[in-house]
Scaffold this motif. Sequence first.
Motif, PDB file in Angstrom:
ATOM      1  N   GLN A   1      -8.825   5.559 -24.543  1.00  0.00           N
ATOM      2  CA  GLN A   1      -7.950   4.810 -23.642  1.00  0.00           C
ATOM      3  C   GLN A   1      -6.572   5.446 -23.624  1.00  0.00           C
ATOM      4  O   GLN A   1      -6.044   5.806 -24.678  1.00  0.00           O
ATOM      5  CB  GLN A   1      -7.863   3.364 -24.130  1.00  0.00           C
ATOM      6  CG  GLN A   1      -6.956   2.489 -23.314  1.00  0.00           C
ATOM      7  CD  GLN A   1      -7.035   1.044 -23.775  1.00  0.00           C
ATOM      8  OE1 GLN A   1      -8.121   0.540 -24.035  1.00  0.00           O
ATOM      9  NE2 GLN A   1      -5.903   0.390 -23.856  1.00  0.00           N
ATOM     10  N   VAL A   2      -5.985   5.585 -22.434  1.00  0.00           N
ATOM     11  CA  VAL A   2      -4.616   6.086 -22.310  1.00  0.00           C
ATOM     12  C   VAL A   2      -3.848   5.193 -21.349  1.00  0.00           C
ATOM     13  O   VAL A   2      -4.420   4.580 -20.447  1.00  0.00           O
ATOM     14  CB  VAL A   2      -4.547   7.555 -21.816  1.00  0.00           C
ATOM     15  CG1 VAL A   2      -5.143   8.505 -22.836  1.00  0.00           C
ATOM     16  CG2 VAL A   2      -5.187   7.722 -20.462  1.00  0.00           C
ATOM     17  N   THR A   3      -2.545   5.145 -21.575  1.00  0.00           N
ATOM     18  CA  THR A   3      -1.642   4.447 -20.665  1.00  0.00           C
ATOM     19  C   THR A   3      -1.160   5.446 -19.627  1.00  0.00           C
ATOM     20  O   THR A   3      -0.773   6.563 -19.962  1.00  0.00           O
ATOM     21  CB  THR A   3      -0.454   3.849 -21.435  1.00  0.00           C
ATOM     22  OG1 THR A   3      -0.970   2.902 -22.386  1.00  0.00           O
ATOM     23  CG2 THR A   3       0.526   3.164 -20.506  1.00  0.00           C
ATOM     24  N   VAL A   4      -1.175   5.027 -18.380  1.00  0.00           N
ATOM     25  CA  VAL A   4      -0.763   5.871 -17.271  1.00  0.00           C
ATOM     26  C   VAL A   4       0.506   5.283 -16.677  1.00  0.00           C
ATOM     27  O   VAL A   4       0.514   4.138 -16.234  1.00  0.00           O
ATOM     28  CB  VAL A   4      -1.869   5.948 -16.194  1.00  0.00           C
ATOM     29  CG1 VAL A   4      -1.431   6.816 -15.028  1.00  0.00           C
ATOM     30  CG2 VAL A   4      -3.171   6.428 -16.806  1.00  0.00           C
ATOM     31  N   GLU A   5       1.577   6.070 -16.710  1.00  0.00           N
ATOM     32  CA  GLU A   5       2.842   5.660 -16.095  1.00  0.00           C
ATOM     33  C   GLU A   5       2.839   6.169 -14.660  1.00  0.00           C
ATOM     34  O   GLU A   5       2.889   7.369 -14.422  1.00  0.00           O
ATOM     35  CB  GLU A   5       4.023   6.235 -16.874  1.00  0.00           C
ATOM     36  CG  GLU A   5       4.084   5.798 -18.326  1.00  0.00           C
ATOM     37  CD  GLU A   5       4.404   4.326 -18.506  1.00  0.00           C
ATOM     38  OE1 GLU A   5       5.012   3.718 -17.599  1.00  0.00           O
ATOM     39  OE2 GLU A   5       4.030   3.781 -19.553  1.00  0.00           O
ATOM     40  N   GLN A   6       2.767   5.273 -13.730  1.00  0.00           N
ATOM     41  CA  GLN A   6       2.630   5.619 -12.311  1.00  0.00           C
ATOM     42  C   GLN A   6       3.833   5.103 -11.536  1.00  0.00           C
ATOM     43  O   GLN A   6       4.280   3.992 -11.757  1.00  0.00           O
ATOM     44  CB  GLN A   6       1.346   4.972 -11.777  1.00  0.00           C
ATOM     45  CG  GLN A   6       1.073   5.202 -10.330  1.00  0.00           C
ATOM     46  CD  GLN A   6       0.703   6.634 -10.059  1.00  0.00           C
ATOM     47  OE1 GLN A   6       0.037   7.254 -10.866  1.00  0.00           O
ATOM     48  NE2 GLN A   6       1.143   7.158  -8.951  1.00  0.00           N
ATOM     49  N   TYR A   7       4.351   5.907 -10.633  1.00  0.00           N
ATOM     50  CA  TYR A   7       5.370   5.445  -9.702  1.00  0.00           C
ATOM     51  C   TYR A   7       4.742   5.380  -8.322  1.00  0.00           C
ATOM     52  O   TYR A   7       4.072   6.308  -7.891  1.00  0.00           O
ATOM     53  CB  TYR A   7       6.574   6.390  -9.685  1.00  0.00           C
ATOM     54  CG  TYR A   7       7.503   6.144 -10.838  1.00  0.00           C
ATOM     55  CD1 TYR A   7       8.629   5.344 -10.685  1.00  0.00           C
ATOM     56  CD2 TYR A   7       7.236   6.675 -12.085  1.00  0.00           C
ATOM     57  CE1 TYR A   7       9.472   5.094 -11.753  1.00  0.00           C
ATOM     58  CE2 TYR A   7       8.074   6.431 -13.163  1.00  0.00           C
ATOM     59  CZ  TYR A   7       9.186   5.640 -12.983  1.00  0.00           C
ATOM     60  OH  TYR A   7      10.015   5.386 -14.048  1.00  0.00           O
ATOM     61  N   ARG A   8       4.936   4.241  -7.660  1.00  0.00           N
ATOM     62  CA  ARG A   8       4.417   4.058  -6.308  1.00  0.00           C
ATOM     63  C   ARG A   8       5.357   3.145  -5.549  1.00  0.00           C
ATOM     64  O   ARG A   8       6.134   2.384  -6.129  1.00  0.00           O
ATOM     65  CB  ARG A   8       2.983   3.546  -6.313  1.00  0.00           C
ATOM     66  CG  ARG A   8       2.746   2.039  -6.430  1.00  0.00           C
ATOM     67  CD  ARG A   8       3.347   1.441  -7.619  1.00  0.00           C
ATOM     68  NE  ARG A   8       3.104   0.024  -7.836  1.00  0.00           N
ATOM     69  CZ  ARG A   8       4.099  -0.817  -8.068  1.00  0.00           C
ATOM     70  NH1 ARG A   8       5.356  -0.435  -8.020  1.00  0.00           N
ATOM     71  NH2 ARG A   8       3.855  -2.071  -8.368  1.00  0.00           N
ATOM     72  N   ILE A   9       5.327   3.234  -4.238  1.00  0.00           N
ATOM     73  CA  ILE A   9       6.108   2.318  -3.416  1.00  0.00           C
ATOM     74  C   ILE A   9       5.302   1.034  -3.282  1.00  0.00           C
ATOM     75  O   ILE A   9       4.156   1.061  -2.827  1.00  0.00           O
ATOM     76  CB  ILE A   9       6.414   2.935  -2.038  1.00  0.00           C
ATOM     77  CG1 ILE A   9       7.322   4.149  -2.230  1.00  0.00           C
ATOM     78  CG2 ILE A   9       7.044   1.903  -1.111  1.00  0.00           C
ATOM     79  CD1 ILE A   9       7.647   4.911  -0.984  1.00  0.00           C
ATOM     80  N   PRO A  10       5.873  -0.082  -3.721  1.00  0.00           N
ATOM     81  CA  PRO A  10       5.135  -1.353  -3.625  1.00  0.00           C
ATOM     82  C   PRO A  10       4.868  -1.731  -2.163  1.00  0.00           C
ATOM     83  O   PRO A  10       5.682  -1.448  -1.292  1.00  0.00           O
ATOM     84  CB  PRO A  10       6.063  -2.378  -4.272  1.00  0.00           C
ATOM     85  CG  PRO A  10       7.130  -1.599  -4.955  1.00  0.00           C
ATOM     86  CD  PRO A  10       7.186  -0.257  -4.317  1.00  0.00           C
ATOM     87  N   ARG A  11       3.750  -2.362  -1.928  1.00  0.00           N
ATOM     88  CA  ARG A  11       3.407  -2.837  -0.578  1.00  0.00           C
ATOM     89  C   ARG A  11       4.041  -4.209  -0.360  1.00  0.00           C
ATOM     90  O   ARG A  11       3.380  -5.226  -0.386  1.00  0.00           O
ATOM     91  CB  ARG A  11       1.905  -2.963  -0.425  1.00  0.00           C
ATOM     92  CG  ARG A  11       1.177  -1.666  -0.401  1.00  0.00           C
ATOM     93  CD  ARG A  11      -0.302  -1.870  -0.148  1.00  0.00           C
ATOM     94  NE  ARG A  11      -0.512  -2.309   1.219  1.00  0.00           N
ATOM     95  CZ  ARG A  11      -1.315  -3.294   1.584  1.00  0.00           C
ATOM     96  NH1 ARG A  11      -1.992  -3.974   0.693  1.00  0.00           N
ATOM     97  NH2 ARG A  11      -1.449  -3.618   2.848  1.00  0.00           N
ATOM     98  N   ASP A  12       5.336  -4.230  -0.124  1.00  0.00           N
ATOM     99  CA  ASP A  12       6.021  -5.502   0.065  1.00  0.00           C
ATOM    100  C   ASP A  12       6.647  -5.631   1.449  1.00  0.00           C
ATOM    101  O   ASP A  12       7.335  -6.609   1.731  1.00  0.00           O
ATOM    102  CB  ASP A  12       7.082  -5.698  -1.026  1.00  0.00           C
ATOM    103  CG  ASP A  12       8.134  -4.596  -1.033  1.00  0.00           C
ATOM    104  OD1 ASP A  12       8.188  -3.780  -0.082  1.00  0.00           O
ATOM    105  OD2 ASP A  12       8.904  -4.532  -2.012  1.00  0.00           O
ATOM    106  N   GLY A  13       6.434  -4.640   2.305  1.00  0.00           N
ATOM    107  CA  GLY A  13       6.959  -4.698   3.662  1.00  0.00           C
ATOM    108  C   GLY A  13       8.388  -4.211   3.822  1.00  0.00           C
ATOM    109  O   GLY A  13       8.858  -4.077   4.947  1.00  0.00           O
ATOM    110  N   ILE A  14       9.104  -3.924   2.690  1.00  0.00           N
ATOM    111  CA  ILE A  14      10.500  -3.489   2.811  1.00  0.00           C
ATOM    112  C   ILE A  14      10.867  -2.296   1.930  1.00  0.00           C
ATOM    113  O   ILE A  14      11.760  -1.539   2.273  1.00  0.00           O
ATOM    114  CB  ILE A  14      11.481  -4.654   2.506  1.00  0.00           C
ATOM    115  CG1 ILE A  14      11.199  -5.237   1.120  1.00  0.00           C
ATOM    116  CG2 ILE A  14      11.394  -5.733   3.575  1.00  0.00           C
ATOM    117  CD1 ILE A  14      12.216  -6.256   0.652  1.00  0.00           C
ATOM    118  N   SER A  15      10.193  -2.124   0.810  1.00  0.00           N
ATOM    119  CA  SER A  15      10.587  -1.078  -0.142  1.00  0.00           C
ATOM    120  C   SER A  15      10.285   0.313   0.403  1.00  0.00           C
ATOM    121  O   SER A  15       9.301   0.526   1.101  1.00  0.00           O
ATOM    122  CB  SER A  15       9.849  -1.246  -1.466  1.00  0.00           C
ATOM    123  OG  SER A  15      10.202  -2.453  -2.082  1.00  0.00           O
TER     124      SER A  15
END
Length: 152
Positions: free
Chosen positions: A108-122
Amino acid sequence: MSGNPTPADGPQDTGQTLADVFGMNVITGATRAQLLADGFLIAVPEQLLADAGILLPTALTAAAWADCVEWSDADSDAQTPQDETGRLFDVLITTAYAARTSKFPTRQVTVEQYRIPRDGISNIPRPARLTAVCGPGDNAEPVLTIMRPDED
């Protein structure tokens, strides 16, 4: 016939359990195939896995997919142009990196991911944490599942 089994001899009963092979207790219930068919897991295409350097059959949980991959044309219009293939590839690349740089062999590994949230504004990437777990598939073969940390 020699004493050493060959692939032509068929599967051999080694007497090992799934817990012996994978170092964990395996909870029986729905099969991976059932979870895929029911939409609880979403399979990653083999070519994308190969491009990312991942050798195991891989699936994301529906929650991980919704958080880090899912993206529509409406999201691109409202936020920033992206597509699901690119977002999925980002998840796979960061997962492969986390696995390669882990300090010791681990399932098991932890994955640090950056993504643009699907919130309609970000339109600025925000951090998201995922967990990638190598475990047994339906036939005790190693498979990779990428999920949110609050899932199991």
